[in-house]
Every structure is written in structure tokens, then in C-alpha cells.
Scaffold this active site. Structure first.
Site, mmCIF file in Angstrom:
data_model
loop_
_atom_site.group_PDB
_atom_site.id
_atom_site.type_symbol
_atom_site.label_atom_id
_atom_site.label_comp_id
_atom_site.label_asym_id
_atom_site.label_seq_id
_atom_site.Cartn_x
_atom_site.Cartn_y
_atom_site.Cartn_z
ATOM 1 C CB CYS A 1 -6.022 5.776 -2.043
ATOM 2 S SG CYS A 1 -4.727 4.957 -2.943
HETATM 3 C C1 BEZ Z 1 -6.899 3.019 -6.013
HETATM 4 O O1 BEZ Z 1 -6.486 3.550 -4.993
HETATM 5 O O2 BEZ Z 1 -8.086 2.859 -6.180
HETATM 6 C C2 BEZ Z 1 -5.974 2.548 -7.079
HETATM 7 C C3 BEZ Z 1 -4.791 3.210 -7.323
HETATM 8 C C4 BEZ Z 1 -3.959 2.769 -8.339
HETATM 9 C C5 BEZ Z 1 -4.326 1.660 -9.086
HETATM 10 C C6 BEZ Z 1 -5.510 0.975 -8.804
HETATM 11 C C7 BEZ Z 1 -6.348 1.426 -7.803
#
Ligand code: BEZ
Length: 211
Positions: A45
Site C-alpha cells: 500500500c
Molecule cells: C501490503 O499492503 O503490503 C499488504 C497488505 C495486506 C496483506 C499483504 C500485503
């Protein structure tokens, strides 16, 4: 209830990092891109929001307002934005909804319980100036989206909206476009002065009208 193409995008009022927003009012006559993220302070994210900020001028050029959503609170968003700015070498320049009560997530069916009970998946909704949904896309939490692809799709959607053309497989900005099947071949010269190639009666190509 899932949202389908052509539906009116559900309206809402939400707290964001740039103040309270009423979605339809905030969109005005612009296009919009509403996109969800699983959670604050997560690695993928962080890169996605940074990339979106870096591409702000590209969204602006296309008259697209971007609005992110995640189910964390405003204070968490504000702290995380500092990390995004620092690590992605940018300045977050669009609002992020603090959807703690999951109102927006539920309206847009962004929580897929068999993937995760509480976190949103990576949803994208592109909305036209008529407030209708033009594109939906769903990625799992583990796959960051391709923002060049989102811009490419927006270009295609805007060509269709403005010029009655579609775009073929793997189309890129500047490539030939497909004349909409609703246009009779006899009517093409008047509508498409750059000319056309008839490969089959149902497959007519014309240079990109806005180039
Ligand atoms: C991420 O944004 O890195 C993420 C969020 C939830 C699960 C896996 C990755």
C-alpha cells in the site's frame, strides 16, 4: 450487493485527510478514481499511494480526481502519509478516507470475507462525469496495481466517451482505435476524417481521433 458497470456510483459523506468529503459533490464534473487499500503501514500500500502521488499530474491531465480509502482512522493515515512521503520521495496530494465504520467499504463491496474478514481488497472504481461506474477492478492484497495500466484504461474510457471508438487488445496511446460497431461503414468518413481501414465489415480501424 456488488456494483456493476453503468450503475450510479454510491454516494457517501466521509472523513478524509483533506476534510469531510461528499463524494458526488467533490467529484463535480470530473472523472473519479476511488481505490481501496487493505491497511495503513503496510508495504505494498505504501508503494501504491506513493506512485499515485507521483502520477498526480497525469490524473490531472485527464481530469480525474483520485480518492483512496482504507479502514484505519485519520490519525493513523496522517502518520502513515509522512512515511509514504519519506520512503516514496513524494508528497501525498490526494485525500485518503478514514473508513473506520466501513461505510464506504460496504457500499462498494470492498471487503471479501473469504479473502479477509476485515480488511478491504484492492478495489478500483473509475467513475465518469455522469457519476456512472465505468470500470471495476479487484486485486488481492498481495499484488500491487499497475498505475500505468489504470491511466491507459482511463485514456480508453475517455476516447470511447468522446469519439465513439473502442480500443483493441494491448492498445497504447497513439495506436489505431476501433470504430464502434454501432457506426455504419458509410457514416465513417464524415465522423472520422483521418480515414479508416476496413479489415472486415465488423472490424474497422481509425487513427486515434485526438492525436
Ligand atoms: C501490503 O499492503 O503490503 C499488504 C497488505 C495486506 C496483506 C499483504 C500485503
Amino acid at each position: 450487493m456488488s456494483i456493476r458497470l453503468g450503475d450510479i456510483a454510491p454516494d457517501f459523506t466521509a472523513a478524509t485527510t483533506e476534510g469531510t468529503i461528499n463524494f458526488h459533490e467533490w467529484l463535480g464534473n470530473s472523472w473519479g478514481m476511488l481505490f481501496s487499500h487493505p491497511a495503513d503501514y503496510t508495504p505494498v500500500c505504501t508503494t501504491e499511494l506513493g506512485r499515485t502521488a507521483q502520477l498526480k499530474s497525469e490524473f490531472d491531465k485527464r481530469n480525474v480526481k483520485v480518492l483512496a480509502v482504507s479502514v484505519d482512522g485519520l490519525e493513523s493515515h496522517k502518520g502513515w502519509v509522512k512515511d509514504i512521503n519519506e520512503t516514496q520521495h513524494t508528497t501525498v496530494n490526494f485525500p485518503i478516507i478514514a473508513d473506520e465504520d466501513r461505510n464506504v467499504a460496504n457500499l462498494y463491496d470492498m471487503i471479501h470475507p473469504n479473502a479477509n474478514d476485515t480488511l478491504t481488497v484492492r478495489s478500483v472504481f473509475v467513475i465518469g462525469p455522469d457519476k456512472k461506474v465505468k470500470l471495476t477492478l479487484t486485486y488481492p492484497a498481495s499484488t500491487g496495481r499497475n498505475f500505468q495500466e489504470l491511466l491507459r484504461v482511463i485514456d480508453s474510457l475517455q476516447l470511447t466517451a468522446n469519439y465513439s471508438v473502442a480500443t483493441p487488445a494491448d492498445w497504447k496511446d497513439g495506436d489505431d482505435t476501433v470504430v464502434s460497431p454501432s457506426i455504419k461503414t458509410a457514416d465513417i468518413p464524415a465522423k472520422f476524417p483521418k480515414g479508416f481501414t476496413e479489415i472486415k465489415p465488423y472490424l474497422r480501424l481509425t487513427p486515434q481521433p485526438n492525436k
